[in-house]
Design an enzyme around this catalytic site. Structure first.
Site, PDB file in Angstrom:
ATOM      1  N   ILE A  39       0.816  -1.223   0.000  1.00 12.10           N
ATOM      2  CA  ILE A  39       0.000   0.000   0.000  1.00 12.10           C
ATOM      3  C   ILE A  39       0.845   1.268   0.000  1.00 12.10           C
ATOM      4  O   ILE A  39       0.309   2.373  -0.149  1.00 12.10           O
ATOM      5  CB  ILE A  39      -0.979   0.022   1.186  1.00 12.10           C
ATOM      6  CG1 ILE A  39      -0.249   0.007   2.530  1.00 12.10           C
ATOM      7  CG2 ILE A  39      -1.965  -1.140   1.095  1.00 12.10           C
ATOM      8  CD1 ILE A  39      -1.172   0.187   3.734  1.00 12.10           C
ATOM      9  N   TYR A 127       0.882   4.696  17.882  1.00 13.78           N
ATOM     10  CA  TYR A 127       0.006   3.800  17.125  1.00 13.78           C
ATOM     11  C   TYR A 127      -1.392   4.395  16.991  1.00 13.78           C
ATOM     12  O   TYR A 127      -1.940   4.487  15.887  1.00 13.78           O
ATOM     13  CB  TYR A 127      -0.062   2.437  17.815  1.00 13.78           C
ATOM     14  CG  TYR A 127      -1.167   1.540  17.299  1.00 13.78           C
ATOM     15  CD1 TYR A 127      -1.138   1.054  15.996  1.00 13.78           C
ATOM     16  CD2 TYR A 127      -2.249   1.187  18.111  1.00 13.78           C
ATOM     17  CE1 TYR A 127      -2.159   0.244  15.512  1.00 13.78           C
ATOM     18  CE2 TYR A 127      -3.266   0.379  17.643  1.00 13.78           C
ATOM     19  CZ  TYR A 127      -3.222  -0.090  16.343  1.00 13.78           C
ATOM     20  OH  TYR A 127      -4.228  -0.884  15.872  1.00 13.78           O
TER      21      TYR A 127
END
Length: 287
Positions: A39, A127
């Site tokens: 990606i 994150y």
């Protein structure tokens, strides 16, 4: 003709999607190997989208090493934000709908109330921040998207809390588990069922949704459930977060409110212990 492509297909959710799609006899879904579907590489995405001309793209690819992300900020951001934006751009160009998987870690977790999709996002880890940035990037580029936030994901596949506890329980007389972080486990098979239900529903109710199993528990009680259901004789000791320091902070309370996804897509969500029983039964069958 409808076509679905899955990125991050080798992870636990990708494997669960493969299993559920097989059981539902959905033969127009394609699980792409990472070398074909990076990606971060627009040139490869050009080839993939031209080849499959998808109506839906499911993004299971993510940087999920929560503690390592604190030191690998650029890599986490590249995968979780830039990669998501790349997929949104290609979906827009090819008229596809994007299904993005996000996380409860976008929340601070300092209020003991179930979190709706409208709750303020205040991530306290790299994150969580990069996953939120991914959500925001997609929303800026593409209207036709479903962003599904989930929590405490586990399954028969990959590395997860359930498999770690079963391994530790087989080797030790006692384990210490955090008791002051509260949320809800999610069986990735159930999440895969929900994703495919949304895709096949034919509705265009785009936006953000929350999905986890029903119920509320702590990591300590989750571990107790794993050992009780599996018949593992091990003593579980509750500890505070402060007794188990980690590189990244975790939300203290991240129970997701699922009212929106249930009402919109008529989805019945299993209770977390019932799904845990199903997973442990499957794990026992392959040993």
């Amino acid at each position: 003709m409808q076509n679905i492509i899955v990125f991050g297909a080798s992870g636990q959710l990708g494997n669960c999607l493969k299993k559920v799609a097989g059981e539902r006899k959905i033969d127009y879904i394609h699980f792409l190997p990472e070398e074909e579907a990076d990606i971060l590489r627009g040139d490869l995405l050009d080839i993939v989208f031209e080849k499959y001309k998808p109506t839906f793209a499911i993004n299971c690819a993510a940087y999920t090493a929560v503690d390592k992300a604190e030191d690998e900020v650029d890599l986490a951001r590249a995968i979780n934000k830039t990669g998501a934006a790349n997929l949104a751009t290609h979906c827009k160009a090819y008229g596809a709908t994007l299904v993005q998987i996000s996380t409860d870690f976008i929340f601070k977790g300092d209020v003991a109330l179930p979190l709706t999709e409208e709750a303020i996002a205040e991530p306290i880890s790299v994150y969580g921040l990069t996953k939120l940035e991914g959500e925001q990037a997609i929303a800026e580029i593409l209207d036709e998207h479903y962003t599904i936030r989930t929590s405490w994901l586990y399954s028969e596949y990959g590395n997860n809390f359930v498999k770690t506890m079963l391994r530790l329980g087989a080797d030790r007389d006692e384990v210490k588990v955090i008791a002051d972080q509260v949320g809800t486990p999610t069986y990735a098979i159930d999440l895969a069922e929900a994703i495919l239900t949304i895709i096949t529903a034919g509705k265009k109710a785009y936006g953000i949704y929350h999905y986890s199993n029903e119920g509320v528990t702590s990591w300590y009680d989750f571990a107790k459930g794993i050992f009780d259901i599996s018949g593992t004789d091990v003593k579980v000791l509750p500890i505070r977060t402060s007794e188990y320091p980690t590189n990244a902070q975790r939300p203290a309370y991240s129970v997701l409110d699922k009212a929106k996804i249930k009402a919109t897509f008529n989805i019945e969500i299993p209770y977390w212990r019932d799904s845990l029983k199903a997973c442990i039964k499957k794990l026992a069958a392959v040993q």
